[in-house]
Write a protein that holds these residues in place. Structure first.
Motif, PDB file in Angstrom:
ATOM      1  N   GLY A  84      18.729  74.695   9.338  1.00  0.00           N
ATOM      2  CA  GLY A  84      19.698  75.772   9.549  1.00  0.00           C
ATOM      3  C   GLY A  84      19.211  77.107   9.017  1.00  0.00           C
ATOM      4  N   LYS A  85      18.603  77.106   7.828  1.00  0.00           N
ATOM      5  CA  LYS A  85      18.105  78.361   7.249  1.00  0.00           C
ATOM      6  C   LYS A  85      16.960  78.931   8.101  1.00  0.00           C
ATOM      7  CE  LYS A  85      20.669  78.631   3.458  1.00  0.00           C
ATOM      8  NZ  LYS A  85      20.182  78.180   2.161  1.00  0.00           N
ATOM      9  N   LEU A  86      16.052  78.078   8.526  1.00  0.00           N
ATOM     10  CA  LEU A  86      14.930  78.562   9.338  1.00  0.00           C
ATOM     11  C   LEU A  86      15.383  79.009  10.722  1.00  0.00           C
ATOM     12  CD1 LEU A  86      12.078  76.044   8.385  1.00  0.00           C
ATOM     13  CD2 LEU A  86      12.377  78.420   7.653  1.00  0.00           C
ATOM     14  N   PHE A  87      16.365  78.308  11.277  1.00  0.00           N
ATOM     15  CA  PHE A  87      16.897  78.705  12.582  1.00  0.00           C
ATOM     16  C   PHE A  87      17.514  80.104  12.497  1.00  0.00           C
ATOM     17  CE2 PHE A  87      20.186  79.010  15.810  1.00  0.00           C
ATOM     18  CZ  PHE A  87      19.547  78.521  16.946  1.00  0.00           C
ATOM     19  N   ASP A  88      18.314  80.339  11.441  1.00  0.00           N
ATOM     20  CA  ASP A  88      18.919  81.667  11.276  1.00  0.00           C
ATOM     21  C   ASP A  88      17.843  82.735  11.073  1.00  0.00           C
ATOM     22  OD1 ASP A  88      21.416  80.549  11.540  1.00  0.00           O
ATOM     23  OD2 ASP A  88      21.767  80.362   9.377  1.00  0.00           O
ATOM     24  N   PHE A  89      16.809  82.397  10.318  1.00  0.00           N
ATOM     25  CA  PHE A  89      15.706  83.345  10.114  1.00  0.00           C
ATOM     26  C   PHE A  89      15.060  83.716  11.447  1.00  0.00           C
ATOM     27  CE2 PHE A  89      11.055  83.660   9.842  1.00  0.00           C
ATOM     28  CZ  PHE A  89      10.910  84.805   9.061  1.00  0.00           C
ATOM     29  N   ALA A  90      14.795  82.698  12.271  1.00  0.00           N
ATOM     30  CA  ALA A  90      14.155  82.948  13.563  1.00  0.00           C
ATOM     31  C   ALA A  90      15.058  83.772  14.476  1.00  0.00           C
ATOM     32  CB  ALA A  90      13.792  81.620  14.223  1.00  0.00           C
ATOM     33  N   LYS A  91      16.360  83.463  14.458  1.00  0.00           N
ATOM     34  CA  LYS A  91      17.295  84.158  15.338  1.00  0.00           C
ATOM     35  C   LYS A  91      17.371  85.648  15.024  1.00  0.00           C
ATOM     36  CE  LYS A  91      21.606  83.588  14.502  1.00  0.00           C
ATOM     37  NZ  LYS A  91      22.963  83.017  14.315  1.00  0.00           N
ATOM     38  N   ASP A  92      17.259  86.003  13.755  1.00  0.00           N
ATOM     39  CA  ASP A  92      17.428  87.394  13.334  1.00  0.00           C
ATOM     40  C   ASP A  92      16.104  88.162  13.186  1.00  0.00           C
ATOM     41  OD1 ASP A  92      20.145  86.849  13.199  1.00  0.00           O
ATOM     42  OD2 ASP A  92      20.076  86.312  11.075  1.00  0.00           O
ATOM     43  N   TYR A  93      14.973  87.487  13.424  1.00  0.00           N
ATOM     44  CA  TYR A  93      13.694  88.108  13.071  1.00  0.00           C
ATOM     45  C   TYR A  93      13.318  89.274  13.986  1.00  0.00           C
ATOM     46  CZ  TYR A  93       8.876  88.587  11.555  1.00  0.00           C
ATOM     47  OH  TYR A  93       7.702  89.073  11.061  1.00  0.00           O
ATOM     48  N   GLY A  94      13.485  89.113  15.273  1.00  0.00           N
ATOM     49  CA  GLY A  94      13.085  90.177  16.188  1.00  0.00           C
ATOM     50  C   GLY A  94      11.598  90.119  16.521  1.00  0.00           C
ATOM     51  N   PHE A  95      11.162  89.041  17.122  1.00  0.00           N
ATOM     52  CA  PHE A  95       9.745  88.866  17.465  1.00  0.00           C
ATOM     53  C   PHE A  95       9.332  89.844  18.553  1.00  0.00           C
ATOM     54  CE2 PHE A  95      11.140  84.751  15.798  1.00  0.00           C
ATOM     55  CZ  PHE A  95      10.153  84.501  14.862  1.00  0.00           C
ATOM     56  N   ASP A  96       8.129  90.374  18.429  1.00  0.00           N
ATOM     57  CA  ASP A  96       7.582  91.330  19.395  1.00  0.00           C
ATOM     58  C   ASP A  96       6.235  90.782  19.882  1.00  0.00           C
ATOM     59  OD1 ASP A  96       6.719  93.414  20.921  1.00  0.00           O
ATOM     60  OD2 ASP A  96       6.832  94.931  19.344  1.00  0.00           O
ATOM     61  N   GLU A  97       6.273  89.929  20.893  1.00  0.00           N
ATOM     62  CA  GLU A  97       5.060  89.256  21.351  1.00  0.00           C
ATOM     63  C   GLU A  97       4.108  90.192  22.098  1.00  0.00           C
ATOM     64  OE1 GLU A  97       5.517  84.944  22.609  1.00  0.00           O
ATOM     65  OE2 GLU A  97       7.575  85.668  22.926  1.00  0.00           O
ATOM     66  N   ASP A  98       4.580  91.342  22.501  1.00  0.00           N
ATOM     67  CA  ASP A  98       3.686  92.290  23.174  1.00  0.00           C
ATOM     68  C   ASP A  98       2.718  92.945  22.188  1.00  0.00           C
ATOM     69  OD1 ASP A  98       4.812  91.833  25.643  1.00  0.00           O
ATOM     70  OD2 ASP A  98       6.371  93.361  25.355  1.00  0.00           O
ATOM     71  N   ARG A  99       3.099  93.003  20.924  1.00  0.00           N
ATOM     72  CA  ARG A  99       2.274  93.693  19.930  1.00  0.00           C
ATOM     73  C   ARG A  99       1.756  92.770  18.826  1.00  0.00           C
ATOM     74  NH1 ARG A  99       6.402  97.270  21.259  1.00  0.00           N
ATOM     75  NH2 ARG A  99       5.687  99.334  21.971  1.00  0.00           N
ATOM     76  N   GLU A 100       2.360  91.579  18.681  1.00  0.00           N
ATOM     77  CA  GLU A 100       1.989  90.744  17.539  1.00  0.00           C
ATOM     78  C   GLU A 100       1.801  89.286  17.968  1.00  0.00           C
ATOM     79  OE1 GLU A 100       4.236  93.128  13.914  1.00  0.00           O
ATOM     80  OE2 GLU A 100       5.270  91.454  14.862  1.00  0.00           O
ATOM     81  N   ARG A 101       0.833  88.632  17.285  1.00  0.00           N
ATOM     82  CA  ARG A 101       0.645  87.184  17.433  1.00  0.00           C
ATOM     83  C   ARG A 101       1.225  86.530  16.176  1.00  0.00           C
ATOM     84  NH1 ARG A 101      -4.684  88.481  17.895  1.00  0.00           N
ATOM     85  NH2 ARG A 101      -5.478  88.824  20.011  1.00  0.00           N
ATOM     86  N   TYR A 102       1.944  85.437  16.360  1.00  0.00           N
ATOM     87  CA  TYR A 102       2.632  84.821  15.232  1.00  0.00           C
ATOM     88  C   TYR A 102       2.042  83.439  14.939  1.00  0.00           C
ATOM     89  CZ  TYR A 102       5.907  88.568  16.100  1.00  0.00           C
ATOM     90  OH  TYR A 102       6.460  89.814  16.286  1.00  0.00           O
TER      91      TYR A 102
END
Length: 530
Positions: A84-102
């Protein structure tokens, strides 16, 4: 593209107590994966250690930005909390795949955290690759090893092929090793394999006599045993053999206090099936009281043996078989509606031989191999004999009333009577005549027995009328109302009529023989009561 690493603080490894290698620090020193930003997740209790790791990374890799992300865990081994904690973290993170590799760093954190990372990346809630680091293995890896795991399974063809092979082996086991050319049957087995290997809910196998329901149930047990979904025995009983007080004692066990006689106590079939599979054949023949007790045992895993005030526990997988449709069984009060609801979750209908004529050759070969094993000698078919037998088996006019039992018995007779181990065309012709006589006798006897329940002298009817009236009575008894029976019997002709009063047409037909709906149903009820 900027490289971003997300990972937990290693509360043990990152301290560097046992060895100088600290995975979160050394990860940023690898030239082949320059880390532009490190999202370091930590519990507030380890804020001091997190700060030291941030400072250490600043020394060895000044170009790496370290963000300390507070993530408090009451219990880092609790799957629900961590996910649950990691899911919430992922939901709110704001990934930008056009500029960053994760990348997600798997080396630190609990095993529960590693599982959660895998699930979230595989489902693309976190659009990242997995990163596994390890300690140095000599002078070639001064900062340790690093492996990037891409979860794009299309790149792992060998792995996928292995999964497919395992699935094919499971389906082959359910088929008894006999390949089928019938699409409907193959689809049935594919679906059954998925259910058997993933669910332990009750299974119901419906189908005509001789379609292999019991053999299929035994193979289901073997597959579950292979997959370690059960570890107990297969306990099998035909419910038609259970009558009166003995039915409850046989199923649920009995205490000696019931009779007071030594040796009369019984463990019961449910107890014997604990941890395994209970196969109840012809479950519709089980008496209503026994059905009620069985329902409780299925739903709760607990029941009372006869004569006992103490509950007994038994966890088993139930497989039930029946010849008629469930709805018909409920409508005729042969099956409790609540038991029907439980059994109907997974219901599979075995196909009769006339619907699987494309598989006749494969089954002939299978039954011939069985006969050879029993007889202890090889048997072959002459080419013209095999061609004739196959044509006969494929002919739509061949009823195969006993389904695969008839075919098995026929092949066994031919193999037993084969002189010098060869089946000739003349032998096949004689066998075809034998089967025809059997089916004609069986059909005639069954129709006369049925008509005798509602008519005083059924022999006085013409053979044509006997066959037609018997079919109508069977349809009436399989239907919940006279309207439903009429819709079934007149399904084709009713399309051409302006007034579709099927019930009235059926009443008029029955009246020709001085019968009505009530008399047909009453005769059935009286016969069941006997």
């Amino acid at each position: 593209m900027r490289n971003v690493v997300i990972g937990f603080l290693g509360t043990q490894l990152d301290m560097g107590k046992n060895r100088a290698w600290r995975p979160s620090v050394e990860l940023t020193r690898h030239a082949k994966l320059p880390v532009d930003r490190f999202e370091l997740l930590h519990d507030q209790r380890y804020a001091t250690l997190a700060g030291r790791i941030q400072q250490a990374i600043a020394v060895v890799s000044p170009e790496t930005e370290v963000r300390l992300v507070r993530m408090d865990m009451a219990n880092p081994w609790d799957f629900e909390e961590v996910y649950g904690k990691l899911f919430d973290f992922a939901k709110d993170y704001g990934f930008d795949e056009d500029r960053e590799r994760y990348h997600v760093h798997l080396t630190t954190g609990t095993h529960v955290a590693q599982i959660c990372w895998f699930l979230l990346t595989e489902s693309r809630h976190i659009p990242a690759k997995l990163l596994q680091s390890g300690p140095p293995r000599g002078d070639d890896t001064p900062y340790g090893t690093i492996d990037v795991i891409d979860l794009d399974l299309s790149r792992y063809n060998a792995l996928q092929q292995r999964f497919d092979a395992i699935s094919r082996e499971s389906v082959s086991l359910l088929k008894g090793g006999i390949e089928s050319q019938t699409p409907a049957y193959n689809a049935l087995m594919d679906r059954l394999e998925m259910v058997v290997t993933q669910s332990d809910a009750p299974l119901l196998l419906l189908g005509e006599n001789g379609t292999g329901k019991s053999h299929l149930a035994q193979r289901i047990y073997e597959l579950k045993l292979q997959r370690r979904r059960v570890k107990g025995r297969l306990v099998q009983i035909n419910c038609a053999t259970l009558r009166g007080a003995n039915a409850l004692a046989a199923l649920f066990g009995q205490r000696r206090s019931v009779t007071g006689i030594a040796g009369t106590e019984r463990a019961g079939l449910l107890r014997e099936a604990d941890g395994g599979v209970l196969l109840l054949e012809e479950i519709d023949a089980l008496e209503p009281d026994a059905q009620a007790f069985l329902l409780q045992a299925i739903e709760t895993g607990r029941y009372y043996p006869v004569g006992s005030d103490s509950e007994v526990t038994s966890r088993f997988q139930l497989i039930a078989t029946a010849n008629a449709e469930l709805g018909t069984l409920v409508a005729s009060n042969r099956l409790r509606p609540d038991l029907f609801a439980v059994l109907n979750q997974w219901c599979f209908r075995t196909l009769p031989l006339r619907a699987r004529r494309a598989d006749v050759e494969a089954h002939i070969a299978h039954f011939r191999a069985n006969a050879e094993r029993i007889l202890g000698r090889s048997v072959g078919f002459n080419a013209d004999a095999m061609a004739r037998f196959v044509r006969f088996a494929h002919d739509p006019a061949t009823p195969w009333r006993g389904n695969f039992r008839d075919l098995s018995a026929s092949v066994h007779r031919l193999c037993t009577l084969a002189e010098r181990g060869r089946v000739t065309a003349a032998m096949v012709e004689e066998e075809i005549e034998t089967l025809g006589q059997q089916w004609q006798s069986t059909a005639a006897d069954a129709d006369l027995a049925l008509l005798a329940e509602v008519l005083s002298e059924p022999q006085s009817l013409d053979e044509f009328d006997r066959a037609q009236l018997a079919a109508v009575i069977r349809a009436c008894r399989d239907s919940s109302s006279i309207s439903a029976a009429g819709r079934r019997l007149f399904a084709a002709s009713r399309q051409d009529k302006n007034s579709q009063n099927d019930a009235d047409r059926l009443r008029k037909y029955l009246a020709r023989f001085e019968l009505d709906w009530a008399s047909v149903q009453t005769a059935m009820s009286n016969n069941m009561a006997k």
